[in-house]
Design an enzyme around this catalytic site. Sequence first.
Site, mmCIF file in Angstrom:
data_model
loop_
_atom_site.group_PDB
_atom_site.id
_atom_site.type_symbol
_atom_site.label_atom_id
_atom_site.label_comp_id
_atom_site.label_asym_id
_atom_site.label_seq_id
_atom_site.Cartn_x
_atom_site.Cartn_y
_atom_site.Cartn_z
ATOM 1 C CB CYS A 113 11.562 1.721 24.262
ATOM 2 S SG CYS A 113 10.537 0.249 24.008
ATOM 3 C CG HIS A 414 7.305 2.013 26.321
ATOM 4 N ND1 HIS A 414 8.161 2.296 25.279
ATOM 5 C CD2 HIS A 414 7.405 3.067 27.184
ATOM 6 C CE1 HIS A 414 8.738 3.472 25.493
ATOM 7 N NE2 HIS A 414 8.301 3.952 26.644
#
Length: 466
Positions: A113, A414
């Site tokens: 990510c 994230h």
Amino acid sequence: MPTVSVKWQKELYRDVEIDTTQPPYVFKCQLFDLTGVPPERQKIVTKGGLLKDDSDWSKMGVKEGQRLMMMGTADEIVNAPEKSPVFMEDLPEEEQVVAVGHSAGLFNLGNTCYMNSTVQCLHSVPELKSALIEYPQSGRSNELDQSSHLLTVATRDLFSELDKNAKPVAPMQFWMVLRKKYPQFGQLHNGSFMQQDAEECWTQILYTLSQALRRPSSSENLDTVKGIFGIDLISRVHCAESGEESSETESVYSLKCHISHEVNHLHEGLKHGLKSELEKVSPALGRSATYLKESHINGLPRYLTIQFVRFFWKRESNQKAKILRKVDYPLELDIFDLCSEDLRKQLEAPRQMLRDEEGRKAGLKLKEKTPTSVDNDVKMSEAEGSSEKKMCLTGVYDLVAVLTHKGRSADSGHYVAWVKQENGKWIEFDDDNPIPQREEDITKLSGGGDWHMAYICMYKARTISM
């Protein structure tokens, strides 16, 4: 790497390579490219049982030449009846992108990510895409190493894929070349790829592109990336103890927003970031002394990148810890007061024209010009003659992209990209899932808790034609 065949419906795909150093999800992305069956719909049967995204290859019993069975349905495009309304699913992929109003998402290939969010932000810069389109497939310059050339080509090709597809793209080639160029992004932990720092990924990609996209000229190598992102700084270095003073110049690709208990707004953090203390040997004192370095912007970029310095090394836990403090940032940023005196003088005329133009748009009546200002305008027009107008920077910038981080460490959590599209709408790119967002919600990613908070902001220069 073992080579297998894959049976799906009536099709048999031969000589499919499996990289057993990567998680099975990556193999599923390969099959997605071949069959059009999204990874989440795939059911792959091996001797060791059903292949899951995080299965251990050593326990699945996969051997050279083995035939695997895959079940799952591919995404289908519905054919509209004749003379009926044309549905988006019936359009060619390129037209679907236009209809959707944003480019494709990127599949997460295993803690990637950080890479996906970086790519989405950089992909939003038209000038960078234009420079990459002109980059040759082969024939790299002698000064450029092969891995940098391949990463540049992979970046160009990935940007092109994002523009042509409405469905998620698997950035396999780009990821493999990135790891070859920068091995730190290929670190493994318990057989899985580790999360990495998005700011480091951003910096390394831009550095590589800056080397590859230099344009040979008779006088100098024109640095395309510097022209887009480069910030020229001029610094005064002063030692209060000895009275020594000197000046320095440098070019950087981003400004730092330093965060402390005194910083509540981006502008305050930028001022802190332009001041620093240095410890070095003083020739006058003959020993080490403290110097104060104060910097001002002496050259503006078309795209201003700002990094929030949210992470620091924590010895107790041996990892990068995160500063959660809320730091507000605006949709419109004016950095005039951070500029040098010389640059401020250059910006005065464009800024006045910008104010006048925005005043006219708002329906405000402008002050009549004095005879002196009219004379100056006439002289300027005469001096310009028939020369073409050019776009001038004003020191005012508009927010176009935010890269956020959710979690307590740069190497975990994230990352997500929030990008303003050409149509003015904001899209949250959460890996392969693009989600429309309201503009007023973008500035709420300012921190203060465990939710997504801004780590990198990118602003686009507001220009005026002169």
